[in-house]
Motif scaffolding. Structure first.
Motif, PDB file in Angstrom:
ATOM      1  N   ALA A  68      45.322  42.686  41.896  1.00 26.01           N
ATOM      2  CA  ALA A  68      44.079  41.936  41.793  1.00 26.01           C
ATOM      3  C   ALA A  68      44.165  40.647  42.595  1.00 26.01           C
ATOM      4  CB  ALA A  68      43.765  41.621  40.341  1.00 26.01           C
ATOM      5  N   ALA A  69      43.025  40.220  43.135  1.00 28.74           N
ATOM      6  CA  ALA A  69      42.931  38.963  43.874  1.00 28.74           C
ATOM      7  C   ALA A  69      42.136  37.961  43.059  1.00 28.74           C
ATOM      8  CB  ALA A  69      42.258  39.188  45.226  1.00 28.74           C
ATOM      9  N   SER A  70      42.741  36.797  42.852  1.00 23.21           N
ATOM     10  CA  SER A  70      42.082  35.766  42.057  1.00 23.21           C
ATOM     11  C   SER A  70      40.954  35.108  42.842  1.00 23.21           C
ATOM     12  CB  SER A  70      43.109  34.713  41.658  1.00 23.21           C
ATOM     13  OG  SER A  70      42.492  33.627  41.025  1.00 23.21           O
ATOM     14  N   ALA A  71      40.053  34.465  42.106  1.00 27.12           N
ATOM     15  CA  ALA A  71      38.960  33.733  42.741  1.00 27.12           C
ATOM     16  C   ALA A  71      39.470  32.517  43.497  1.00 27.12           C
ATOM     17  CB  ALA A  71      37.939  33.316  41.696  1.00 27.12           C
ATOM     18  N   GLY A  72      40.623  32.000  43.143  1.00 30.77           N
ATOM     19  CA  GLY A  72      41.153  30.801  43.778  1.00 30.77           C
ATOM     20  C   GLY A  72      42.623  30.908  44.090  1.00 30.77           C
ATOM     21  N   TRP A  73      43.245  29.755  44.286  1.00 35.80           N
ATOM     22  CA  TRP A  73      44.637  29.753  44.721  1.00 35.80           C
ATOM     23  C   TRP A  73      45.638  29.583  43.580  1.00 35.80           C
ATOM     24  CZ3 TRP A  73      46.400  25.218  42.999  1.00 35.80           C
ATOM     25  CH2 TRP A  73      45.480  24.148  42.891  1.00 35.80           C
ATOM     26  N   ALA A  74      45.142  29.186  42.404  1.00 40.71           N
ATOM     27  CA  ALA A  74      46.043  28.857  41.308  1.00 40.71           C
ATOM     28  C   ALA A  74      46.544  30.124  40.608  1.00 40.71           C
ATOM     29  CB  ALA A  74      45.343  27.957  40.310  1.00 40.71           C
ATOM     30  N   VAL A  75      47.801  30.078  40.185  1.00 42.61           N
ATOM     31  CA  VAL A  75      48.374  31.175  39.417  1.00 42.61           C
ATOM     32  C   VAL A  75      47.691  31.243  38.050  1.00 42.61           C
ATOM     33  CG1 VAL A  75      50.452  31.985  38.264  1.00 42.61           C
ATOM     34  CG2 VAL A  75      50.593  31.072  40.579  1.00 42.61           C
ATOM     35  N   THR A  76      47.290  32.427  37.632  1.00 37.15           N
ATOM     36  CA  THR A  76      46.635  32.581  36.344  1.00 37.15           C
ATOM     37  C   THR A  76      46.945  33.947  35.765  1.00 37.15           C
ATOM     38  OG1 THR A  76      44.501  32.601  35.181  1.00 37.15           O
ATOM     39  CG2 THR A  76      44.494  33.380  37.451  1.00 37.15           C
ATOM     40  N   ASN A  77      47.009  34.016  34.437  1.00 34.50           N
ATOM     41  CA  ASN A  77      47.192  35.292  33.750  1.00 34.50           C
ATOM     42  C   ASN A  77      45.902  35.758  33.080  1.00 34.50           C
ATOM     43  OD1 ASN A  77      46.976  33.515  31.646  1.00 34.50           O
ATOM     44  ND2 ASN A  77      48.884  34.065  30.652  1.00 34.50           N
ATOM     45  N   VAL A  78      44.808  35.097  33.398  1.00 39.69           N
ATOM     46  CA  VAL A  78      43.516  35.405  32.786  1.00 39.69           C
ATOM     47  C   VAL A  78      42.802  36.466  33.616  1.00 39.69           C
ATOM     48  CG1 VAL A  78      41.287  34.505  32.066  1.00 39.69           C
ATOM     49  CG2 VAL A  78      43.362  33.092  31.836  1.00 39.69           C
ATOM     50  N   ASP A 114      38.716  38.374  40.821  1.00 41.49           N
ATOM     51  CA  ASP A 114      37.436  38.881  41.314  1.00 41.49           C
ATOM     52  C   ASP A 114      37.526  40.293  41.882  1.00 41.49           C
ATOM     53  OD1 ASP A 114      35.994  35.782  42.648  1.00 41.49           O
ATOM     54  OD2 ASP A 114      36.088  36.628  40.629  1.00 41.49           O
ATOM     55  N   TYR A 115      38.671  40.629  42.442  1.00 42.66           N
ATOM     56  CA  TYR A 115      38.786  41.903  43.156  1.00 42.66           C
ATOM     57  C   TYR A 115      39.964  42.695  42.602  1.00 42.66           C
ATOM     58  CZ  TYR A 115      35.875  39.235  46.383  1.00 42.66           C
ATOM     59  OH  TYR A 115      34.885  38.474  46.921  1.00 42.66           O
ATOM     60  N   TRP A 116      39.750  44.024  42.527  1.00 43.26           N
ATOM     61  CA  TRP A 116      40.748  44.911  41.937  1.00 43.26           C
ATOM     62  C   TRP A 116      40.957  46.139  42.803  1.00 43.26           C
ATOM     63  CZ3 TRP A 116      43.179  43.737  37.309  1.00 43.26           C
ATOM     64  CH2 TRP A 116      42.675  42.635  36.623  1.00 43.26           C
ATOM     65  N   GLY A 117      42.206  46.613  42.793  1.00 46.80           N
ATOM     66  CA  GLY A 117      42.490  47.883  43.427  1.00 46.80           C
ATOM     67  C   GLY A 117      42.199  49.033  42.482  1.00 46.80           C
ATOM     68  N   GLN A 118      42.438  50.252  42.951  1.00 45.44           N
ATOM     69  CA  GLN A 118      42.173  51.444  42.162  1.00 45.44           C
ATOM     70  C   GLN A 118      43.313  51.785  41.217  1.00 45.44           C
ATOM     71  OE1 GLN A 118      39.178  53.230  42.112  1.00 45.44           O
ATOM     72  NE2 GLN A 118      38.622  51.322  43.138  1.00 45.44           N
TER      73      GLN A 118
END
Length: 124
Positions: free
Chosen positions: A97-107, A112-116
């Motif tokens: 998954a690709a986060s909306a921003g640059w910060a590390v998060t586990n939420v 925003d974006y996911w693979g299959q």
């Protein structure tokens, strides 16, 4: 169009290793934190690991800490998950998954974006 394509899953015996890869396209990869999540049958999708866009900071779920390592190669737009000492309870579909921003998060909701997904099965 953003695409995240995972590869490297498979069947492995307990104690073995696998390396997952996720190739990204359609987004400024080097400006996004990236994460790996997994979902086992009948369970919710759960956080596994995440990495800052620079690669300087990482985060792991307690269940994989010390066994899994997340890394990235911004020149190749690829993020990796090295999984060692695998256990049967690691069996799941693994998602990049690709986060909306640059910060590390586990939420999960901040991605925003996911693979299959790619299936990982660990036999006992």
């Amino acid at each position: 169009q953003v695409q995240l394509v995972e590869s490297g899953g498979g069947l492995v015996q307990a104690g073995g290793s696998l390396r997952l890869s996720c190739a990204a396209s359609g987004l400024p990869f080097s400006r996004h934190a990236m994460g790996w999540f997994r979902q086992a049958p009948g369970k919710e999708r759960e956080f596994v690991a995440a990495i800052h866009w620079t690669g300087a900071s990482t985060a792991y779920a307690d269940s994989v800490k010390g066994r899994f390592t997340i890394s990235r190669d911004n020149a190749k737009n690829t993020v990796y998950l090295q999984m060692n000492r695998l256990k049967p309870e690691d069996t799941a579909v693994y998602y990049c998954a690709a986060s909306a921003g640059w910060a590390v998060t586990n939420v999960r909701q901040r991605y925003d974006y996911w693979g299959q997904g790619t299936q990982v099965t660990v036999s006992s």
